[in-house]
Design an enzyme around this catalytic site. Structure first.
Site, PDB file in Angstrom:
ATOM      1  N   CYS A   1       0.807  -1.228   0.000  1.00  0.00           N
ATOM      2  CA  CYS A   1       0.000   0.000   0.000  1.00  0.00           C
ATOM      3  C   CYS A   1       0.836   1.272   0.000  1.00  0.00           C
ATOM      4  O   CYS A   1       0.289   2.373  -0.018  1.00  0.00           O
ATOM      5  CB  CYS A   1      -0.977  -0.002   1.171  1.00  0.00           C
TER       6      CYS A   1
ATOM      7  N   HIS B 144     -13.082   9.590  -7.367  1.00  0.00           N
ATOM      8  CA  HIS B 144     -12.104   9.677  -8.445  1.00  0.00           C
ATOM      9  C   HIS B 144     -11.001  10.707  -8.155  1.00  0.00           C
ATOM     10  O   HIS B 144     -10.486  11.355  -9.062  1.00  0.00           O
ATOM     11  CB  HIS B 144     -12.775   9.925  -9.793  1.00  0.00           C
TER      12      HIS B 144
ATOM     13  N   GLU C   8     -13.205  -0.642   2.697  1.00  0.00           N
ATOM     14  CA  GLU C   8     -12.144  -0.414   1.709  1.00  0.00           C
ATOM     15  C   GLU C   8     -12.118  -1.536   0.673  1.00  0.00           C
ATOM     16  O   GLU C   8     -11.894  -1.294  -0.513  1.00  0.00           O
ATOM     17  CB  GLU C   8     -10.809  -0.336   2.452  1.00  0.00           C
TER      18      GLU C   8
END
Length: 151
Positions: free
Chosen positions: A25, A75, A136
């Site tokens: 990550c 986005h 998530e």
């Protein structure tokens, strides 16, 4: 008192990277986030009130969450502004990408804290934020409960 909880769910796509993290990550990647917002209050009992029987109109809750969370984060790519990722963020923004520079490491845990703060400030005085659940992935989520966070 007749307190009732109501929940509205939202989805949005957001990218992020965890600076200094020791796993995958640390790379820029994205998630299809699912956010459940639960509020608590007493249904309106005033005869003739157009929202009779409602704790809060789901459309009013949707407007708040859309303006504070969904529209800004959908986005977008979020970076911790206190890391060298700022250089990457500035490059992306200069290329026309939607970038958020946060005061925190953009983990689900920190995002849900940020979201709780943003939503609470917009709720009417007679309505309280009860909880948030930020999913998530299909198997990982962070939760925030007002009862765990007394003022």
């Amino acid at each position: 008192m007749k307190n009732i909880r109501i929940t509205k769910e939202f989805t949005f796509e957001t990218g992020h990277a965890l600076y200094g993290y020791d796993g995958k990550c640390r790379n820029v990647h994205g998630h299809s986030y699912q956010l459940a917002v639960t509020i608590i209050g007493t249904p309106i009992e005033t005869p003739g009130e157009v929202k009779l029987g409602m704790v809060m109109d789901f459309g009013d809750l949707k407007k708040i969450v859309k303006e504070e969370i969904v529209d800004p984060f959908d986005h977008a790519t979020i970076f911790n502004k206190n890391t060298p990722h700022v250089a990457l963020a500035n490059t992306l923004a200069a290329e026309g990408h939607k970038v958020i520079l946060a005061d925190y490491q953009p983990t689900s845990e920190n995002m849900v804290l940020d979201f709780a703060s943003k939503i609470q400030t917009r709720l009417p005085d007679n309505i309280r934020l009860h909880s948030l659940k930020l999913r998530e992935t299909g198997t990982a989520f962070a939760e925030w409960y007002a009862s765990d966070n007394p003022e």
